[in-house]
Scaffold this motif. Structure first.
Motif, PDB file in Angstrom:
ATOM      1  N   SER A 104       0.568  -1.301  -0.010  1.00 14.92           N
ATOM      2  CA  SER A 104       0.064  -0.064  -0.029  1.00 14.92           C
ATOM      3  C   SER A 104       0.885   1.344   0.067  1.00 14.92           C
ATOM      4  O   SER A 104       0.410   2.206  -0.378  1.00 14.92           O
ATOM      5  CB  SER A 104      -0.928   0.139   1.317  1.00 14.92           C
ATOM      6  N   GLY A 187      -3.098  -7.063  -0.111  1.00 17.99           N
ATOM      7  CA  GLY A 187      -2.219  -6.195  -0.990  1.00 17.99           C
ATOM      8  C   GLY A 187      -2.127  -6.107  -2.247  1.00 17.99           C
ATOM      9  O   GLY A 187      -2.221  -4.975  -2.901  1.00 17.99           O
ATOM     10  N   MET A 190      -5.347  -4.371  -3.489  1.00 15.04           N
ATOM     11  CA  MET A 190      -5.337  -2.935  -3.081  1.00 15.04           C
ATOM     12  C   MET A 190      -4.464  -1.966  -3.781  1.00 15.04           C
ATOM     13  O   MET A 190      -4.377  -0.593  -3.570  1.00 15.04           O
ATOM     14  CB  MET A 190      -5.387  -2.568  -1.793  1.00 15.04           C
ATOM     15  N   MET A 191      -3.259  -2.742  -4.511  1.00 13.97           N
ATOM     16  CA  MET A 191      -2.261  -1.904  -4.653  1.00 13.97           C
ATOM     17  C   MET A 191      -2.502  -0.917  -5.854  1.00 13.97           C
ATOM     18  O   MET A 191      -1.959   0.301  -5.987  1.00 13.97           O
ATOM     19  CB  MET A 191      -1.098  -3.044  -5.153  1.00 13.97           C
ATOM     20  N   PHE A 194      -3.888   2.305  -4.297  1.00 16.85           N
ATOM     21  CA  PHE A 194      -2.838   3.397  -3.764  1.00 16.85           C
ATOM     22  C   PHE A 194      -1.776   3.851  -4.575  1.00 16.85           C
ATOM     23  O   PHE A 194      -1.179   4.934  -4.741  1.00 16.85           O
ATOM     24  CB  PHE A 194      -2.021   2.677  -2.778  1.00 16.85           C
ATOM     25  N   ASN A 239      -1.852   7.703   2.926  1.00 19.11           N
ATOM     26  CA  ASN A 239      -1.869   6.273   2.571  1.00 19.11           C
ATOM     27  C   ASN A 239      -1.575   5.320   3.779  1.00 19.11           C
ATOM     28  O   ASN A 239      -2.037   4.419   3.806  1.00 19.11           O
ATOM     29  CB  ASN A 239      -1.083   6.085   1.336  1.00 19.11           C
ATOM     30  N   SER A 243      -4.191   2.600   5.297  1.00 20.13           N
ATOM     31  CA  SER A 243      -3.596   1.084   5.225  1.00 20.13           C
ATOM     32  C   SER A 243      -3.774   0.575   6.413  1.00 20.13           C
ATOM     33  O   SER A 243      -4.188  -0.528   6.653  1.00 20.13           O
ATOM     34  CB  SER A 243      -2.267   1.125   4.498  1.00 20.13           C
TER      35      SER A 243
END
Length: 317
Positions: A104, A187, A190-191, A194, A239, A243
């Motif tokens: 993230s 991760g 959601m990468m 971000f 961020n 996260s």
């Protein structure tokens, strides 16, 4: 001069002041009128459930409409500390908070910085590709990873077999691997989100800074360290806080679909613990008390991160 005229002239300034005050009140009230629908929805769907949860944490109730809640004071909080899985949920939540940070913060920030160095067309394709996991349904993602991580027919175990690993790995059934798999899946999902946040922040940095640095002979690495990273600090802090606070909630679907908190509570976290006690055991008091504890803990973390962010953030103004 007629007394009536004198009184009307004296009253004129007061009427003018009253009219100005009325207009000022209307101008101050108008924004709240536009915000009223959103505030009503927040009160109904967010704040009232929070208040209700707080009160239920002091009651014992099996959630049946034919029974009444019984006041029990702090018994639910005492029972919570002795409930199997609570300490595991706290430990796994903390591990997830730290484990998801590379996906993230570190990788998205590096990808966003590198994306600025390529052409606009290539950058658009890159951002579209990296955002694809974000728009995929979580349940579909879980199904794909169930196949990839399968101990017999899984793609990953077949690849390891070709590399010489004879014994297959039970990624989702082994406590040593299960939590790491949940962190990786969350991760990976959601990468892209971000990355877009970092990319937008990078693109808003004034190019004149880089031009001046290039004239002074600064390398790409020096420009990144001295210009890009300091000006990305507000986004970096935001961020990081986002996260840390939502790592467990983002992983809920994958935990519920793939492991159900197992094996041996290896993947249970704060959100799955609350869901399990609320909907499987119908213990509203225990669920509410755990929700109160986690909300207070996350609130303290948010305050600390916000204070740190105010100290470390650098704004170009």
């Amino acid at each position: 001069m007629d007394a009536k005229v004198l009184r009307s002239r004296a009253a004129a300034p007061s009427f003018a002041r009253a009219g100005a005050l009325s207009r000022k009140v209307r101008r101050g009230f108008t924004p709240w009128l536009f915000l009223l629908p959103a505030l009503v929805l927040l009160a109904i769907w967010v704040y009232w459930p929070l208040v209700r949860t707080f009160f239920l944490s002091f009651y014992s109730w099996n959630m049946l409409p034919t029974t009444d809640p019984q006041f029990c004071g702090l018994d639910n909080f005492v029972k919570l500390l002795k409930t199997p899985g609570f300490t595991d949920a706290v430990r796994n939540t903390l591990i997830m908070m730290v484990g998801i940070l590379p996906f993230s913060v570190v990788l998205p920030m590096a990808a966003a910085i590198l994306a600025k160095t390529i052409s606009k067309r290539a950058s658009g394709i890159f951002r579209a590709l990296i955002f694809v996991p974000m728009i995929m349904a979580p349940v579909a993602v879980a199904a794909v990873f169930r196949w990839i991580l399968h101990p017999v027919d899984g793609l990953l175990n077949q690849l390891l077999a070709h590399l010489g690993v004879e014994e297959s790995i039970h990624f989702l059934n082994d406590p040593k691997w299960a939590l790491g798999c949940m962190i990786f899946i969350t991760g990976w999902k959601m990468m892209g989100f971000f990355t877009l946040l970092f990319y937008n922040a990078v693109m808003n940095i004034d190019d004149s800074y880089y031009q001046a640095a290039a004239l002074d002979g600064a390398t790409f690495w020096q420009q990144t360290v001295r210009i890009t990273l300091p000006l990305l600090s507000p986004t970096l802090v935001f961020n990081t806080m986002l996260s840390i606070l939502f790592a467990s909630s983002w992983s809920f679907t994958y935990v519920d679909t793939l492991t159900q908190g197992g094996p041996l509570n290896a993947t249970i976290n704060a959100y799955y613990f609350m869901w399990d006690k609320g909907f499987r055991t119908s213990s509203s008091g225990l669920t509410s008390s755990s929700a109160v504890v986690f909300v207070l803990a996350f609130g303290i973390i948010a305050l600390v991160l916000n204070h740190i962010g105010q100290k470390l953030s650098y704004y170009d103004n």
